[in-house]
Design a protein around this motif. Structure first.
Motif, PDB file in Angstrom:
ATOM      1  N   UNK A  96      87.160  36.324  22.354  1.00 22.50           N
ATOM      2  CA  UNK A  96      88.463  36.423  22.449  1.00 22.50           C
ATOM      3  C   UNK A  96      89.176  36.355  23.835  1.00 22.50           C
ATOM      4  N   UNK A  97      88.486  37.503  24.701  1.00 23.50           N
ATOM      5  CA  UNK A  97      89.053  37.824  26.372  1.00 23.50           C
ATOM      6  C   UNK A  97      89.009  36.068  27.118  1.00 23.50           C
ATOM      7  N   UNK A  98      88.137  35.417  26.070  1.00 25.53           N
ATOM      8  CA  UNK A  98      87.652  34.070  27.263  1.00 25.53           C
ATOM      9  C   UNK A  98      88.773  33.092  26.941  1.00 25.53           C
ATOM     10  N   UNK A  99      89.319  33.357  25.210  1.00 22.81           N
ATOM     11  CA  UNK A  99      90.669  32.135  24.750  1.00 22.81           C
ATOM     12  C   UNK A  99      91.651  32.511  25.591  1.00 22.81           C
ATOM     13  N   UNK A 100      91.762  34.423  25.582  1.00 17.70           N
ATOM     14  CA  UNK A 100      93.444  34.314  26.201  1.00 17.70           C
ATOM     15  C   UNK A 100      93.291  33.804  27.554  1.00 17.70           C
ATOM     16  N   UNK A 101      91.491  33.541  28.156  1.00 21.55           N
ATOM     17  CA  UNK A 101      91.930  33.670  30.171  1.00 21.55           C
ATOM     18  C   UNK A 101      92.211  32.244  30.067  1.00 21.55           C
ATOM     19  N   UNK A 102      91.848  31.545  28.754  1.00 26.71           N
ATOM     20  CA  UNK A 102      91.932  29.865  29.082  1.00 26.71           C
ATOM     21  C   UNK A 102      94.025  29.298  28.626  1.00 26.71           C
ATOM     22  N   UNK A 103      94.104  30.552  27.692  1.00 26.33           N
ATOM     23  CA  UNK A 103      95.340  30.094  27.109  1.00 26.33           C
ATOM     24  C   UNK A 103      96.262  30.173  28.435  1.00 26.33           C
ATOM     25  N   UNK A 104      95.812  31.795  29.286  1.00 23.66           N
ATOM     26  CA  UNK A 104      96.159  32.315  30.295  1.00 23.66           C
ATOM     27  C   UNK A 104      96.493  30.929  31.261  1.00 23.66           C
ATOM     28  N   UNK A 120      88.795  42.502  22.692  1.00 22.49           N
ATOM     29  CA  UNK A 120      87.060  43.077  23.747  1.00 22.49           C
ATOM     30  C   UNK A 120      85.646  42.265  23.597  1.00 22.49           C
ATOM     31  N   UNK A 121      86.021  41.831  21.861  1.00 20.56           N
ATOM     32  CA  UNK A 121      85.203  40.755  22.393  1.00 20.56           C
ATOM     33  C   UNK A 121      85.064  39.414  23.270  1.00 20.56           C
ATOM     34  N   UNK A 137      83.910  35.904  14.647  1.00 19.01           N
ATOM     35  CA  UNK A 137      83.442  36.884  14.920  1.00 19.01           C
ATOM     36  C   UNK A 137      83.483  36.947  16.118  1.00 19.01           C
ATOM     37  N   UNK A 138      84.577  36.437  16.922  1.00 16.96           N
ATOM     38  CA  UNK A 138      84.350  37.303  18.556  1.00 16.96           C
ATOM     39  C   UNK A 138      83.447  36.593  19.124  1.00 16.96           C
TER      40      UNK A 138
END
Length: 350
Positions: free
Chosen positions: A128-136, A124-125, A254-255
């Motif tokens: 990490x939310x942005x990284x997951x979006x970029x990968x997706x 929920x950091x 660290x998020x």
């Protein structure tokens, strides 16, 4: 209004209580601990009840959700009893220390029709939310390489503070206890792991488990990666996740995204996201949880508990469910098995 009960009033229980206090639809109703005095002091400081036993807490009609904050090797034992009492579950990481125990807990929650979330608050950091979006979105292209690093520091006094710390039966080592967060993030971003080759060592503490673990992993996608976890890295450094694809690399510490770079083949620049830095950051020591187990930001726990409440309301699974907790544990157990046998360990890759 959802009522919460906390089982176990040690260091991490304070984080759960603080997270619950931030949520408008939640209240802490009661706590319990095998050390009655500790439970009473914890309850008095937070204006809730202290129950003399787990059964007494589970019997309370105003407890809808139970936070399991006991030693890791007791997570399933407590969680199964809570599930059978019809309580939804917030289980601290790891889900337990064996896959058999994890399976018992997951099945108990399923059979009782209650929701189960296993704490992985860093999902929920913002970074990490942005990284997951970029990968997706495919911004990194085909994933090639990932590195998950937890170089933290814990004193011998930390391990000596409770008899269960640093034991295989109740705790696990640096990877099971501290590194498991970034193991979960690694799998969340990169997908299933199919093979692990690892070494572990106990280098700076008098404990029966490892304080340093290093693994090479293969993913089902064909990508490769590394996992490093240690509690011997004085004075403690940021947790780090680095993901490289054919079209770019993103580094999270660290998020927070501290570096992102995209090659010419990536097309248009995906732009800066929350918490992005313009370049490399100072590699100095990290504050907070890297050196102090009590210094954890409450926001991630609050967001994950809020997601559980939403899942109950909406009749869906939480964002981090029991299977997600099991997936991370399976990788940790494979690291330990490979280190013990000196051979690569194959995973199902499911």
């Amino acid at each position: 209004m959802s009522g919460f009960g906390i089982v176990g009033t040690g260091v991490i229980a304070a984080m759960h209580a603080a997270a619950i206090a931030t949520l408008p639809g939640a209240r802490l109703a009661a706590v319990t601990d095998v050390a009655g005095g500790a439970a009473a002091a914890f309850a008095a400081a937070r204006g809730c009840a202290a129950e003399p036993s787990l059964d007494a807490l589970l019997a309370r009609p105003d407890v809808d959700v139970v936070c399991v904050c006991v030693p890791s090797g007791l997570h399933a034992e407590v969680g199964v009893r809570a599930a059978r009492s019809g309580k939804h579950l917030v289980v601290e990481k790891p889900i337990d220390v064996t896959l058999a125990a994890a399976d018992r807990l997951i099945e108990a929650a399923r059979a009782a029709g209650v929701r189960l979330t296993v704490i992985s608050q860093h999902r929920f950091d913002p970074g990490l939310i942005e990284l997951k979006r970029l990968i997706g979105d495919g911004a990194l292209g085909r994933l090639l390489l990932a590195e998950a690093s937890t170089k933290w520091y814990r004193t011998q006094g930390y391990y000596d503070s409770a008899a269960w710390r640093g034991t295989w039966a109740m705790d696990g080592g640096s990877l099971m206890n501290q590194g498991v967060h970034y193991v979960d993030l690694l799998r969340w971003c990169m997908g299933p792991v199919t093979e692990v080759t690892a070494v572990c060592a106990t280098q700076a503490h008098q404990i029966e488990v490892e304080d340093t673990a290093l693994a090479i992993v293969r993913f089902g996608s064909g990508a490769v990666g590394t996992i490093l976890s240690s509690t011997a890295a004085f004075p403690g450094f940021p947790q780090r996740l680095e993901v490289t694809g054919a079209d770019g690399t993103v580094i999270v510490e660290d998020g927070r995204i501290v570096r992102r770079a995209f090659g010419p083949s990536a097309g248009t620049d995906p732009g800066a996201g929350p918490g992005d830095g313009a370049g490399p950051v100072d590699a100095g020591a990290a504050a907070g949880a890297a050196a102090d187990p009590a210094a954890i930001d409450v926001a991630g726990h609050a967001a994950q508990i809020a997601d559980l409440l939403a899942a109950v309301e909406e009749g869906r699974e939480p964002a981090v469910d029991g299977q997600a907790g099991r997936d991370a544990l399976e990788i940790v157990c494979a690291v330990y098995e490979s280190a013990r046998t000196g051979r690569p360990v194959r995973l199902t890759g499911s």
